[in-house]
Design an enzyme around this catalytic site. Structure first.
Site, PDB file in Angstrom:
ATOM      1  N   ARG A  12      46.444  19.388  40.562  1.00 45.32           N
ATOM      2  CA  ARG A  12      47.571  20.299  39.377  1.00 45.32           C
ATOM      3  C   ARG A  12      45.636  20.716  38.273  1.00 45.32           C
ATOM      4  O   ARG A  12      46.033  20.951  37.046  1.00 45.32           O
ATOM      5  CB  ARG A  12      47.654  19.554  39.041  1.00 45.32           C
ATOM      6  CG  ARG A  12      48.664  18.931  40.202  1.00 45.32           C
ATOM      7  CD  ARG A  12      50.019  18.040  39.269  1.00 45.32           C
ATOM      8  NE  ARG A  12      51.552  17.400  40.331  1.00 45.32           N
ATOM      9  CZ  ARG A  12      51.545  16.341  40.698  1.00 45.32           C
ATOM     10  NH1 ARG A  12      50.235  15.306  40.503  1.00 45.32           N
ATOM     11  NH2 ARG A  12      52.312  15.658  41.349  1.00 45.32           N
ATOM     12  N   LYS A  15      42.969  34.871  33.872  1.00 49.56           N
ATOM     13  CA  LYS A  15      43.940  35.585  34.775  1.00 49.56           C
ATOM     14  C   LYS A  15      43.871  34.713  36.194  1.00 49.56           C
ATOM     15  O   LYS A  15      42.269  35.848  36.194  1.00 49.56           O
ATOM     16  CB  LYS A  15      45.023  36.508  34.620  1.00 49.56           C
ATOM     17  CG  LYS A  15      45.291  37.297  33.711  1.00 49.56           C
ATOM     18  CD  LYS A  15      46.265  38.623  34.281  1.00 49.56           C
ATOM     19  CE  LYS A  15      47.243  38.883  32.153  1.00 49.56           C
ATOM     20  NZ  LYS A  15      47.478  39.732  33.132  1.00 49.56           N
ATOM     21  N   GLU A  41      37.397  50.160  33.917  1.00 51.60           N
ATOM     22  CA  GLU A  41      38.084  48.987  33.535  1.00 51.60           C
ATOM     23  C   GLU A  41      37.282  49.378  31.912  1.00 51.60           C
ATOM     24  O   GLU A  41      38.043  48.731  31.079  1.00 51.60           O
ATOM     25  CB  GLU A  41      37.752  47.760  34.133  1.00 51.60           C
ATOM     26  CG  GLU A  41      39.021  47.546  35.693  1.00 51.60           C
ATOM     27  CD  GLU A  41      40.794  47.203  35.052  1.00 51.60           C
ATOM     28  OE1 GLU A  41      40.371  47.143  33.844  1.00 51.60           O
ATOM     29  OE2 GLU A  41      40.850  47.244  36.205  1.00 51.60           O
ATOM     30  N   LYS A 101      37.648  41.830  25.415  1.00 53.83           N
ATOM     31  CA  LYS A 101      39.042  41.275  26.388  1.00 53.83           C
ATOM     32  C   LYS A 101      38.885  40.113  25.765  1.00 53.83           C
ATOM     33  O   LYS A 101      40.194  39.775  25.682  1.00 53.83           O
ATOM     34  CB  LYS A 101      38.337  41.348  27.676  1.00 53.83           C
ATOM     35  CG  LYS A 101      38.821  40.524  28.724  1.00 53.83           C
ATOM     36  CD  LYS A 101      40.145  41.187  29.792  1.00 53.83           C
ATOM     37  CE  LYS A 101      41.047  39.967  30.023  1.00 53.83           C
ATOM     38  NZ  LYS A 101      40.490  40.454  31.532  1.00 53.83           N
ATOM     39  N   GLU A 130      50.242  36.638  27.235  1.00 58.88           N
ATOM     40  CA  GLU A 130      50.784  37.733  27.848  1.00 58.88           C
ATOM     41  C   GLU A 130      52.368  37.875  27.184  1.00 58.88           C
ATOM     42  O   GLU A 130      52.898  38.083  27.693  1.00 58.88           O
ATOM     43  CB  GLU A 130      50.846  38.710  29.339  1.00 58.88           C
ATOM     44  CG  GLU A 130      50.879  39.673  29.067  1.00 58.88           C
ATOM     45  CD  GLU A 130      50.299  40.389  30.437  1.00 58.88           C
ATOM     46  OE1 GLU A 130      49.248  39.730  30.680  1.00 58.88           O
ATOM     47  OE2 GLU A 130      51.031  41.247  31.258  1.00 58.88           O
ATOM     48  N   ARG A 140      48.496  41.240  24.731  1.00 60.85           N
ATOM     49  CA  ARG A 140      47.835  41.300  26.278  1.00 60.85           C
ATOM     50  C   ARG A 140      48.224  42.271  26.839  1.00 60.85           C
ATOM     51  O   ARG A 140      47.604  42.577  28.025  1.00 60.85           O
ATOM     52  CB  ARG A 140      47.808  40.154  26.556  1.00 60.85           C
ATOM     53  CG  ARG A 140      46.941  39.551  27.752  1.00 60.85           C
ATOM     54  CD  ARG A 140      46.471  38.225  27.784  1.00 60.85           C
ATOM     55  NE  ARG A 140      45.401  38.214  29.765  1.00 60.85           N
ATOM     56  CZ  ARG A 140      44.651  37.219  29.548  1.00 60.85           C
ATOM     57  NH1 ARG A 140      44.859  35.691  28.515  1.00 60.85           N
ATOM     58  NH2 ARG A 140      43.989  37.185  30.633  1.00 60.85           N
ATOM     59  N   ASN A 198      46.478  46.244  30.468  1.00 58.83           N
ATOM     60  CA  ASN A 198      47.213  46.668  32.199  1.00 58.83           C
ATOM     61  C   ASN A 198      47.500  48.320  31.872  1.00 58.83           C
ATOM     62  O   ASN A 198      48.136  48.573  32.917  1.00 58.83           O
ATOM     63  CB  ASN A 198      49.122  46.022  32.021  1.00 58.83           C
ATOM     64  CG  ASN A 198      48.326  44.435  33.024  1.00 58.83           C
ATOM     65  OD1 ASN A 198      47.506  44.393  33.053  1.00 58.83           O
ATOM     66  ND2 ASN A 198      49.102  44.147  31.837  1.00 58.83           N
ATOM     67  N   HIS A 254      47.854  50.011  35.214  1.00 53.38           N
ATOM     68  CA  HIS A 254      47.058  49.077  36.473  1.00 53.38           C
ATOM     69  C   HIS A 254      48.857  49.398  36.963  1.00 53.38           C
ATOM     70  O   HIS A 254      49.072  48.281  38.113  1.00 53.38           O
ATOM     71  CB  HIS A 254      47.774  47.524  35.838  1.00 53.38           C
ATOM     72  CG  HIS A 254      45.716  47.445  35.441  1.00 53.38           C
ATOM     73  ND1 HIS A 254      45.428  48.379  34.620  1.00 53.38           N
ATOM     74  CD2 HIS A 254      45.377  46.372  36.398  1.00 53.38           C
ATOM     75  CE1 HIS A 254      44.106  47.651  34.920  1.00 53.38           C
ATOM     76  NE2 HIS A 254      43.781  46.456  35.494  1.00 53.38           N
ATOM     77  N   HIS A 279      48.516  49.157  41.124  1.00 52.09           N
ATOM     78  CA  HIS A 279      48.719  48.086  41.792  1.00 52.09           C
ATOM     79  C   HIS A 279      50.074  48.835  42.993  1.00 52.09           C
ATOM     80  O   HIS A 279      49.624  48.595  44.708  1.00 52.09           O
ATOM     81  CB  HIS A 279      49.329  47.089  40.830  1.00 52.09           C
ATOM     82  CG  HIS A 279      48.505  46.301  39.699  1.00 52.09           C
ATOM     83  ND1 HIS A 279      50.021  45.094  39.206  1.00 52.09           N
ATOM     84  CD2 HIS A 279      47.456  46.001  40.389  1.00 52.09           C
ATOM     85  CE1 HIS A 279      48.526  44.653  38.811  1.00 52.09           C
ATOM     86  NE2 HIS A 279      47.372  45.303  38.776  1.00 52.09           N
ATOM     87  N   HIS A 328      40.327  47.724  43.527  1.00 53.02           N
ATOM     88  CA  HIS A 328      41.317  48.486  42.601  1.00 53.02           C
ATOM     89  C   HIS A 328      40.793  49.251  41.305  1.00 53.02           C
ATOM     90  O   HIS A 328      41.734  49.451  40.714  1.00 53.02           O
ATOM     91  CB  HIS A 328      41.029  46.427  41.720  1.00 53.02           C
ATOM     92  CG  HIS A 328      41.665  46.268  40.332  1.00 53.02           C
ATOM     93  ND1 HIS A 328      42.996  46.587  40.423  1.00 53.02           N
ATOM     94  CD2 HIS A 328      41.628  46.209  38.851  1.00 53.02           C
ATOM     95  CE1 HIS A 328      43.377  46.217  39.352  1.00 53.02           C
ATOM     96  NE2 HIS A 328      42.549  45.938  38.511  1.00 53.02           N
TER      97      HIS A 328
END
Lengths: 360, 360
Positions: free
Chosen positions: A118, A140, A182, A224, A234, A238, A242, A245, A249, A262
Site C-alpha cells: 500500500r 503520476k 515535451e 512542471k 489534476e 494540471r 496534457n 496528449h 495517446h 510517446h
C-alpha cells in the site's frame, strides 16, 4: 548542480539537475526510510549505469529488476515482476524503489512503489530527456491497458529526482527528439519566452550542448513543478500539461504501443490541437506555422499516420481520462504560451483537423 | 437505521447500518460524482442482491462484473477483469464502482477504484459479517500475491458504506463465525466492555438475532471508525487492528488462499498472540482461557493446522507488512481490551507458542 523544489507540503521533494550526479550518494541516502533498495531498470540502460547507481547504496540491501525496453512492456504483467522480486527478496514497507531509465521504467516503478504494501518510497533517476523534463516529476505513475494509455495508475510522489545530464550523451537521436516534444510543450502551454528561447537554441539542443540542455531541463522542470504544486491531483490547471496528449495517446494505442514514441505522438498531437484551436477561432493561424516549424527542426513528426482514420481516433479518444460524462475535453491554445481546457469542441472541426494532418 | 461517520476531513463518509437498506436509493445517489456505475459482485452474492442494487441507480449507466467466489481469486489477474470492463464500457473518471459482496469483493473492487484512471469513487455494500464489521470500513484495499496476503494495494476510502443487516440471513454459518472473529478482535484490542457483552450474547449472534447482530456491527464499526480516524495510514495505533493477522495471514498463505477463511485464520492467530503474550510476561494466563472459550463458542478454530510447521510460519511471517528492517513486529495483549505493538519478541517464545497450538 541546480536544485529545484516541488512544494507539496509533507510530500515535497528536490529535483537535482547537473552533470555526473549518478554516484553522488549524499543526494539519495538521506531520502531512504530504511535499509533496502530495489533498482528497476531496463535492458538498454542497465549496462550503462546500473553498477554506478547500485554503488550509491554501499550499506543497503540492493536488489535489481531488469525489464525489457519499450512502451509495449508498460503493463500490469510487467509490474507483477517487480512485486515478485520485492517479495522474493523480502522487502518490507521501509524499502525504496529506484527507477533508473526513461518514462516507461519510471511510470511502472512508481506504480509498483504506490501499490507495494500500500505504498513505499521511490526515487527517480531519469535517463531520457523526456523522463527528465516530464514524467519523473509530479507523481503520476501507471501502466497501459490495451484499450488506453496510463489507464491504471496512482498519484505517488518520489522522494527525490536525480537528473544526471551526462546520461543524455548515450541517448539516441530519436529519443532526444521525443524528449524535445515535451520541452516545447511547456513553451506552448505557459511560457512564451521559453518557446522563443527554443526557437533560438533548438540546434544547440540537438547537438547536445550541455549548457543548453541543462537550461532546457531546468526551465521545463520549473514549469512542471509549479503546475504540480498548484494542482497535484489534476483537479484544474494540471490538465494543461496534457496538450497534445489526447490525440497522442490515441496514436500510441492505435499504432500499437512502442511503434511511435510517446514524444513523437505528442508532437503530432500538439499540432492537431493547434490546428483545431485555429478552426475553433481561438488561435492565430501564424502560430501553427511557428509550432510546425519548431517541431520539424526538432526532428519530430507533424503528420499523423494514414492508418489512424477519423473513426479510429474518435474511438480511442472516447476512453481518454479527460472525458467527463461522455464529453470529450481537450487542451487547446489561445496563443503560444496560453492554453485552455475546453469541452466545447465542434465535432466537424475535429474531423477536419484529423483529415487535414493525416499522411497521404 | 443507524449512521456512523468516519471522520477523515474531506474524505469523511457515512456508514449506514440497518435492515433493508439495499434499495434505499437516497443513501447512494448523493454520493455519485457522475452518471456511470460499475457493480462488482461474485457468483454467490449476485443472484441474491444484484438486481435490487442495480435498481438503486435508475438514471445511471449501470454495468456489472461478476467474479468467482473465494479468496483464491483475490489477485491482480482478477482486478484486470474489472479494468477490462471499465474500459470496454467507456467508464470515465467520474464513474463509481460499487462493491457488492464480502471482503474479497470489497478489497478487489476498492483496489480497482484506487487505480482506475489514478482513482475513482467507490461504495461498499458488504454482505458478510466480516466485511460489515471490518474490511468495508477504513479504505484498505488490495489483492494477494502468492508470497503474501494483501501485499499489493492502496489506501482508498469509499464514499459511503451501506450495511444491510438482512443480508446476514443468507450467510452460511461458517461465514458468520468467520465474521465473529473480527468482532471479538475489537473487544480484545480496545473494548473490554464489548468483549464482556459478547460473552453474554454470543449465542444470540449465532442464532442471528437481528437486534444483537445490529448492536455487534454498530459497536465494531464504531471502534473501527475511531481507529481509522486517528491513524488513516497506519503510522501508529491502526496497527493494533492487525491482532492475530500476522499469524493468520501465514496460515491463509501456507494452506493456500481459500482453504481457511480469513476470519478462521485470524481466530487461531489471536489465540497464538494471546499465548505468546503470556510467555512474554505481558498477559494473565486466565485471559487465554476466556479468549479460547469465546472463540470456540463462536464456532472458530483454536488450533493451527499440522501442516503449518514452525519453519513454514517463520518463512511466511518474514514477509509480513509489519516487518521493519528485518524485525518481526507483532500485536500482543496486556489485557483483554488492551493491545500493544512490539518488536521485542523472544524467538524461543514464538517457537513454543506455535508448537503448543499446532494440531497433532
Amino acid at each position: 548542480m541546480i536544485t529545484l523544489q516541488v512544494d507539496l507540503g509533507e510530500r515535497s521533494y528536490p529535483i537535482h539537475i547537473g552533470p555526473d550526479l549518478i554516484g553522488r550518494a549524499e543526494l539519495v541516502l538521506s531520502r531512504l526510510p530504511g535499509s533496502q533498495v530495489l533498482i528497476v531498470s531496463n535492458e538498454t540502460v542497465a549496462p550503462l549505469y546500473l553498477d554506478r547507481v547500485a554503488a550509491m547504496f554501499p550499506d543497503q540491501q540492493v536488489d535489481t529488476v531488469i525489464l525489457p525496453d519499450g512502451e509495449e512492456f508498460k503493463t500490469l504483467e510487467t509490474t507483477q515482476r517487480i512485486f515478485d522480486a520485492l517479495l522474493a527478496q523480502r522487502h518490507n514497507r521501509t524499502t525504496t524503489l529506484v527507477a533508473l531509465g526513461g518514462g516507461v521504467v519510471g511510470d511502472i516503478c512508481g506504480f509498483a512503489a504506490a501499490c507495494y504494501q500500500r505504498g513505499v518510497a521511490f526515487i527517480q533517476v531519469p535517463t531520457t530527456l523526456l523522463a527528465q523534463v516530464d514524467s519523473s516529476v509530479g507523481g503520476k505513475t501507471g501502466v497501459n491497458h490495451p484499450l488506453g494509455k496510463n489507464m491504471i495508475g496512482a498519484f505517488h510522489q518520489p522522494r527525490c529526482v536525480i537528473i544526471d545530464t551526462r546520461t543524455l550523451d548515450t541517448l539516441d537521436d530519436r529519443q532526444l527528439s521525443a524528449g524535445l516534444a515535451e520541452v516545447i510543450k511547456y513553451g506552448l502551454i505557459r511560457d512564451a519566452g521559453f518557446f522563443a528561447w527554443l526557437e533560438e537554441n533548438l540546434e544547440r539542443l540537438r547537438a547536445r550542448d550541455q549548457s543548453a540542455l541543462a537550461e532546457a531541463i531546468e526551465r521545463s522542470c520549473r514549469n512542471k513543478a509549479e503546475v504540480v504544486a498548484a494542482d497535484e491531483y489534476e483537479a484544474g490547471c494540471r490538465a494543461l500539461l496534457n496538450l497534445g496528449h489526447t490525440f497522442g495517446h490515441a496514436i500510441e494505442a492505435g499504432m500499437g504501443y512502442g511503434t511511435w514514441l510517446h514524444g513523437e505522438a505528442v508532437a503530432a498531437g500538439m499540432l492537431l490541437a493547434a490546428d483545431l484551436s485555429v478552426r475553433q477561432g481561438l488561435l492565430d493561424p501564424d502560430a501553427v506555422a511557428r509550432i510546425r516549424s519548431l517541431l520539424e527542426r526538432a526532428g519530430l513528426p507533424v503528420r499523423v499516420p494514414a492508418l489512424m482514420t477519423v473513426d479510429r481516433f474518435l474511438e480511442l479518444m472516447a476512453v481518454d481520462k479527460k472525458v467527463l460524462d461522455g464529453r470529450l475535453r481537450l487542451v487547446l491554445l489561445r496563443a503560444i504560451g496560453d492554453a485552455v481546457v475546453t469541452s466545447e469542441v465542434n465535432p466537424d472541426h475535429l474531423v477536419a483537423t484529423i483529415e487535414a494532418w493525416r499522411a497521404a
